[in-house]
Design an enzyme around this catalytic site. Structure first.
Site, short mmCIF file in Angstrom:
data_model
loop_
_atom_site.label_atom_id
_atom_site.label_comp_id
_atom_site.label_asym_id
_atom_site.label_seq_id
_atom_site.Cartn_x
_atom_site.Cartn_y
_atom_site.Cartn_z
N PRO A 37 10.82 -9.45 6.83
CA PRO A 37 11.17 -9.16 8.22
C PRO A 37 10.03 -9.42 9.21
CG PRO A 37 10.87 -7.13 6.96
CD PRO A 37 10.89 -8.27 5.97
N ASN A 38 10.44 -9.92 10.36
CA ASN A 38 9.56 -10.18 11.51
C ASN A 38 8.64 -11.38 11.35
OD1 ASN A 38 10.51 -7.91 13.10
ND2 ASN A 38 9.48 -6.62 11.60
N ARG A 56 4.12 -13.01 17.68
CA ARG A 56 3.96 -11.61 17.31
C ARG A 56 2.50 -11.27 17.02
NH1 ARG A 56 5.19 -9.42 11.29
NH2 ARG A 56 4.97 -7.21 11.71
N TYR A 107 -2.04 -11.62 13.40
CA TYR A 107 -1.39 -12.56 12.48
C TYR A 107 -1.70 -14.02 12.75
CZ TYR A 107 1.18 -8.36 11.19
OH TYR A 107 1.50 -7.09 10.77
N ASN A 122 5.77 -12.71 0.78
CA ASN A 122 5.24 -11.87 1.85
C ASN A 122 6.44 -11.06 2.34
OD1 ASN A 122 4.26 -10.59 4.08
ND2 ASN A 122 3.23 -12.39 4.94
N ALA A 155 6.84 -5.60 6.22
CA ALA A 155 6.76 -4.14 6.09
C ALA A 155 7.52 -3.60 4.88
CB ALA A 155 7.29 -3.49 7.38
N HIS A 211 5.67 -2.12 1.86
CA HIS A 211 5.18 -0.74 1.80
C HIS A 211 6.29 0.27 1.46
CE1 HIS A 211 1.98 -2.84 3.72
NE2 HIS A 211 2.66 -3.04 4.82
N ASP A 269 12.07 -3.44 -7.80
CA ASP A 269 12.93 -3.54 -8.99
C ASP A 269 13.43 -4.96 -9.21
OD1 ASP A 269 12.64 -0.88 -9.63
OD2 ASP A 269 14.62 -0.26 -8.90
N GLU A 313 1.87 -11.76 -4.53
CA GLU A 313 2.11 -11.06 -3.27
C GLU A 313 1.16 -11.66 -2.22
OE1 GLU A 313 0.72 -7.01 -3.25
OE2 GLU A 313 1.90 -6.49 -1.48
N HIS A 354 -0.14 -11.65 2.00
CA HIS A 354 -0.17 -11.11 3.37
C HIS A 354 -1.11 -11.94 4.21
CE1 HIS A 354 2.04 -7.55 2.18
NE2 HIS A 354 1.23 -7.46 1.14
N LEU A 355 -0.73 -12.15 5.45
CA LEU A 355 -1.62 -12.86 6.39
C LEU A 355 -2.82 -11.99 6.73
CD1 LEU A 355 1.31 -14.10 8.52
CD2 LEU A 355 -0.44 -15.65 7.64
N SER A 356 -2.54 -10.73 7.06
CA SER A 356 -3.59 -9.77 7.41
C SER A 356 -4.06 -9.08 6.14
CB SER A 356 -3.05 -8.74 8.41
OG SER A 356 -2.07 -7.93 7.79
N ARG A 416 -6.11 -1.83 7.52
CA ARG A 416 -5.29 -1.47 8.68
C ARG A 416 -4.79 -0.02 8.58
NH1 ARG A 416 -1.02 -5.94 9.67
NH2 ARG A 416 -0.83 -4.80 11.63
N ARG A 439 0.03 1.13 5.64
CA ARG A 439 0.04 -0.21 5.04
C ARG A 439 -0.79 -0.26 3.75
NH1 ARG A 439 2.22 -3.37 9.28
NH2 ARG A 439 1.67 -2.47 11.29
C1 DQA Z 1 2.13 -8.44 6.63
C2 DQA Z 1 1.49 -7.05 6.63
C3 DQA Z 1 2.54 -5.96 6.75
O1 DQA Z 1 1.91 -4.68 6.79
C4 DQA Z 1 3.34 -6.14 8.03
O2 DQA Z 1 4.36 -5.17 8.09
C5 DQA Z 1 3.89 -7.51 8.18
C6 DQA Z 1 3.03 -8.64 7.84
C7 DQA Z 1 1.08 -9.56 6.64
O3 DQA Z 1 1.43 -10.70 6.34
O4 DQA Z 1 -0.09 -9.31 6.97
O5 DQA Z 1 4.98 -7.71 8.67
O6 DQA Z 1 2.90 -8.57 5.45
#
Ligand code: DQA
Length: 150
Positions: free
Chosen positions: A14-15, A22, A27, A78, A81, A84, A91, A102, A104-106, A111, A115
């Site tokens: 998501p997002n 964003r 990011y 990725n 959210a 978390h 599962d 796994e 993540h950009l950040s 943070r 997270r």
């Molecule tokens: C994220 C980190 C997550 O905490 C956040 O909710 C995201 C992006 C990242 O790529 O850094 O949507 O997965």
């Protein structure tokens, strides 16, 4: 390796469709398309084919993971959210046999407290976090190496 074994499924949660717009200070300014292009090049360099899916819906992400059992040899995820919170994605990943990375950009560990827990991490071979666009290269290289070790 079979066509399934050489297919990497990149899953964006998501997002992530809003990347570029964003919170660019967190990011970065690259769009999701730019990251997917980086991952595609990294896959090709390693003799792999990349498929990508982005969804804002938990169920769609779960269905993509279930389908990957028959169509992909590895997963880079990725989950945004959902990383978390989603024990359902945890599962689903547990039922996938190939390497899982796994991504993540950040760097979530640096943070907000909420997270710091990843429910994906226990079912992944490893996590790449905090490197922005470079992470897409590193994550694909990681699955390529894991596939070779098999
Ligand atoms: C994220 C980190 C997550 O905490 C956040 O909710 C995201 C992006 C990242 O790529 O850094 O949507 O997965």
């Amino acid at each position: 390796m079979s066509e399934q074994a050489t297919t990497v499924l990149l899953i964006s949660g998501p997002n992530l469709n809003l990347l570029g717009d964003r919170e660019p200070e967190i990011y970065g300014s690259e769009t999701l398309d730019v990251h997917v292009a980086t991952a595609t090049r990294a896959a090709e360099r390693n003799g792999l084919t990349l498929n990508h899916i982005q969804s804002n819906h938990e169920g769609e992400l779960i269905e993509a993971i279930q389908q990957a059992r028959h169509s992909a040899g590895s997963i880079v995820i990725n989950a945004g959210a959902f990383s978390h919170t989603s024990w359902a994605i945890h599962d689903a990943l547990k039922s996938f046999d190939g390497p899982v990375v796994e991504l993540h950009l950040s760097n979530p560990a640096a943070r907000e407290e909420f997270r710091h827990l990843s429910v994906i991490a226990p079912v992944a071979d490893g996590t790449v976090a905090g490197f922005g666009n470079l992470g897409y290269d590193l994550a694909i290289d990681a699955v390529a190496r894991l596939l070779k070790q098999k």
